[in-house]
Design a protein around this motif. Structure first.
Motif, PDB file in Angstrom:
ATOM      1  N   PRO A  80      78.524  46.539  16.078  1.00  0.00           N
ATOM      2  CA  PRO A  80      78.759  45.685  17.242  1.00  0.00           C
ATOM      3  C   PRO A  80      79.207  44.273  16.890  1.00  0.00           C
ATOM      4  O   PRO A  80      79.160  43.383  17.729  1.00  0.00           O
ATOM      5  CB  PRO A  80      77.384  45.665  17.909  1.00  0.00           C
ATOM      6  N   SER A  81      79.666  44.042  15.654  1.00  0.00           N
ATOM      7  CA  SER A  81      79.992  42.681  15.238  1.00  0.00           C
ATOM      8  C   SER A  81      81.128  42.068  16.051  1.00  0.00           C
ATOM      9  O   SER A  81      81.210  40.844  16.187  1.00  0.00           O
ATOM     10  CB  SER A  81      80.342  42.655  13.745  1.00  0.00           C
ATOM     11  N   GLY A  82      82.013  42.891  16.602  1.00  0.00           N
ATOM     12  CA  GLY A  82      83.115  42.374  17.405  1.00  0.00           C
ATOM     13  C   GLY A  82      82.677  41.709  18.695  1.00  0.00           C
ATOM     14  O   GLY A  82      83.483  41.036  19.352  1.00  0.00           O
ATOM     15  N   LEU A  83      81.426  41.872  19.086  1.00  0.00           N
ATOM     16  CA  LEU A  83      80.938  41.247  20.305  1.00  0.00           C
ATOM     17  C   LEU A  83      81.001  39.721  20.221  1.00  0.00           C
ATOM     18  O   LEU A  83      81.161  39.053  21.239  1.00  0.00           O
ATOM     19  CB  LEU A  83      79.506  41.695  20.592  1.00  0.00           C
ATOM     20  N   ILE A 137      72.964  52.362  20.973  1.00  0.00           N
ATOM     21  CA  ILE A 137      73.125  51.514  22.152  1.00  0.00           C
ATOM     22  C   ILE A 137      72.115  50.377  22.134  1.00  0.00           C
ATOM     23  O   ILE A 137      72.426  49.232  22.497  1.00  0.00           O
ATOM     24  CB  ILE A 137      73.052  52.362  23.421  1.00  0.00           C
ATOM     25  N   ARG A 138      70.905  50.650  21.675  1.00  0.00           N
ATOM     26  CA  ARG A 138      69.917  49.569  21.568  1.00  0.00           C
ATOM     27  C   ARG A 138      70.439  48.458  20.643  1.00  0.00           C
ATOM     28  O   ARG A 138      70.290  47.266  20.937  1.00  0.00           O
ATOM     29  CB  ARG A 138      68.590  50.114  21.051  1.00  0.00           C
ATOM     30  N   SER A 139      71.037  48.853  19.524  1.00  0.00           N
ATOM     31  CA  SER A 139      71.582  47.875  18.594  1.00  0.00           C
ATOM     32  C   SER A 139      72.681  47.041  19.250  1.00  0.00           C
ATOM     33  O   SER A 139      72.732  45.814  19.087  1.00  0.00           O
ATOM     34  CB  SER A 139      72.125  48.587  17.346  1.00  0.00           C
ATOM     35  N   VAL A 140      73.576  47.698  19.989  1.00  0.00           N
ATOM     36  CA  VAL A 140      74.648  46.982  20.679  1.00  0.00           C
ATOM     37  C   VAL A 140      74.062  46.026  21.714  1.00  0.00           C
ATOM     38  O   VAL A 140      74.496  44.871  21.832  1.00  0.00           O
ATOM     39  CB  VAL A 140      75.622  47.976  21.342  1.00  0.00           C
ATOM     40  N   VAL A 141      73.079  46.481  22.495  1.00  0.00           N
ATOM     41  CA  VAL A 141      72.465  45.640  23.524  1.00  0.00           C
ATOM     42  C   VAL A 141      71.859  44.388  22.895  1.00  0.00           C
ATOM     43  O   VAL A 141      72.051  43.263  23.384  1.00  0.00           O
ATOM     44  CB  VAL A 141      71.398  46.430  24.302  1.00  0.00           C
ATOM     45  N   ARG A 142      71.140  44.555  21.788  1.00  0.00           N
ATOM     46  CA  ARG A 142      70.497  43.400  21.159  1.00  0.00           C
ATOM     47  C   ARG A 142      71.524  42.414  20.623  1.00  0.00           C
ATOM     48  O   ARG A 142      71.353  41.184  20.747  1.00  0.00           O
ATOM     49  CB  ARG A 142      69.555  43.874  20.052  1.00  0.00           C
ATOM     50  N   THR A 143      72.594  42.936  20.039  1.00  0.00           N
ATOM     51  CA  THR A 143      73.641  42.042  19.553  1.00  0.00           C
ATOM     52  C   THR A 143      74.327  41.330  20.710  1.00  0.00           C
ATOM     53  O   THR A 143      74.618  40.129  20.641  1.00  0.00           O
ATOM     54  CB  THR A 143      74.670  42.819  18.721  1.00  0.00           C
ATOM     55  N   ALA A 144      74.595  42.060  21.784  1.00  0.00           N
ATOM     56  CA  ALA A 144      75.222  41.450  22.964  1.00  0.00           C
ATOM     57  C   ALA A 144      74.347  40.326  23.515  1.00  0.00           C
ATOM     58  O   ALA A 144      74.836  39.233  23.834  1.00  0.00           O
ATOM     59  CB  ALA A 144      75.469  42.509  24.032  1.00  0.00           C
ATOM     60  N   HIS A 145      73.061  40.581  23.632  1.00  0.00           N
ATOM     61  CA  HIS A 145      72.160  39.550  24.128  1.00  0.00           C
ATOM     62  C   HIS A 145      72.137  38.332  23.204  1.00  0.00           C
ATOM     63  O   HIS A 145      72.112  37.184  23.677  1.00  0.00           O
ATOM     64  CB  HIS A 145      70.750  40.126  24.283  1.00  0.00           C
TER      65      HIS A 145
END
Length: 326
Positions: free
Chosen positions: A63-66, A110-118
């Motif tokens: 998710p680094s592109g976020l 998805i949990r990993s993406v959510v945490r990075t997004a937050h």
């Protein structure tokens, strides 16, 4: 209501990747989103601007592109876990639905993406999808023949949703979508309302449903119980194989009136939960088609997005647009 910063990033990103939908017509920092209750309690809040401009995040384990999106003005992402296991649209899945084997669409991915997004200051919409197996199979055709089969189908569907509802609660996700393009099921109003009530007992964020653009959005009987009206916005805009931006904008006008009427009728903000265009010259004819069939034309794709954002930039009933798919 759309911000100009988002317009720029959406067009730029779309040039690299934005494909759309099914192949036929078918949190964190910042102001709290103004979303309603159970809906009938706060119609004014439900109509307030959401600032829900974002992208539909591809099922990536990285998710680094976020961070790039956040710096560019994007405010939301949606993430889409897929349910597999049903091939006959008229029979419940044997053994229930199963989650994706791809990490980016898995519970922990998805949990990993959510945490990075937050961490990047982005809000998140969790938006599960059903993937129907078989040539020509589409989730919009799902419809059981007997009450017993409906019982089984809804039980299997809720079992698939349940861990993602729990994830949304645990991670303080801003919004959850209880269904996507399930037009053959929405007439089962009591079942949907019961499911929605059970979701609300576990999750106190905003709840929406993502209706297909073709007939379904106006047929959903439970918008009053939801916080937003979600629309998968693959509206055909023109018959031209090489449309100008003005032709594309003209093609949007009747659909914009339809969406504005839908918002007024139900007292709810509309969010375009998906919209996307292929990088091909004729992408305004059947935007739901996602396979590339002609020469690559990034400028045609950018033109389609310019027409989209110009059409909706100052509409107060529109809560946001999510570009499919980043």
């Amino acid at each position: 209501m759309l911000g100009r910063g988002f317009v720029a990033i959406a067009i730029t990103g779309a040039v690299f990747w934005a494909s759309g939908g099914d192949p036929r017509p078918p949190e964190p920092p910042g102001a709290d989103p103004a979303v309603g209750p159970p809906a009938e309690g706060r119609p004014a809040a439900a109509l307030a601007p959401l600032g829900a401009d974002g992208v539909c995040w591809v099922g990536s384990a990285d998710p680094s592109g976020l961070a790039t999106l956040a710096r560019s003005g994007v405010r939301w992402i949606s993430v889409s876990p897929f349910a597999y296991g049903q091939s006959d649209p008229h029979a419940p899945p044997e053994g229930g639905f199963r989650s994706s084997r791809f990490r980016g669409e898995s519970l922990e991915g998805i949990r990993s993406v959510v945490r990075t997004a937050h961490a990047e200051g982005l809000r998140v919409l969790v938006k599960p999808h059903i993937w129907l197996h078989g040539d020509g199979a589409w989730r919009g055709d799902i419809g059981m023949r007997t009450d017993a089969d409906w019982d089984s189908w809804f039980a299997a569907y809720e079992a698939f949703l349940s861990p993602f509802v729990e994830l949304a609660r645990e991670e303080s996700v801003a919004a959850f979508c209880i269904g996507c393009e399930l037009g053959g099921t929405v007439a089962r109003e009591k079942r949907w309302r019961a499911l929605l009530n059970r979701v609300r007992t576990r999750f106190d964020g905003a709840v929406t449903y993502a209706a297909n653009w073709h007939d379904e959005a106006e047929a959903v009987p439970f918008w009053d119980a939801l916080d937003w009206i979600g629309v998968q916005a693959y509206f055909p805009l023109t018959e031209s194989a090489t449309p100008t931006e003005s032709q594309l904008r003209a093609g949007w006008e009747p659909w914009k009136r339809t969406l504005a009427t839908l918002s007024r009728r139900h007292g709810r903000t509309v969010v375009l939960t998906e919209v996307g265009y292929r990088p091909e010259a004729d992408n305004g004819r059947e935007p739901w088609r996602w396979h590339l069939e002609g020469p690559l034309d990034p400028e045609a794709q950018a033109r389609a997005f310019r027409a989209l954002f110009a059409t909706f930039e100052d509409e107060p009933w529109l809560g946001g647009i999510h570009v499919w798919k980043w």
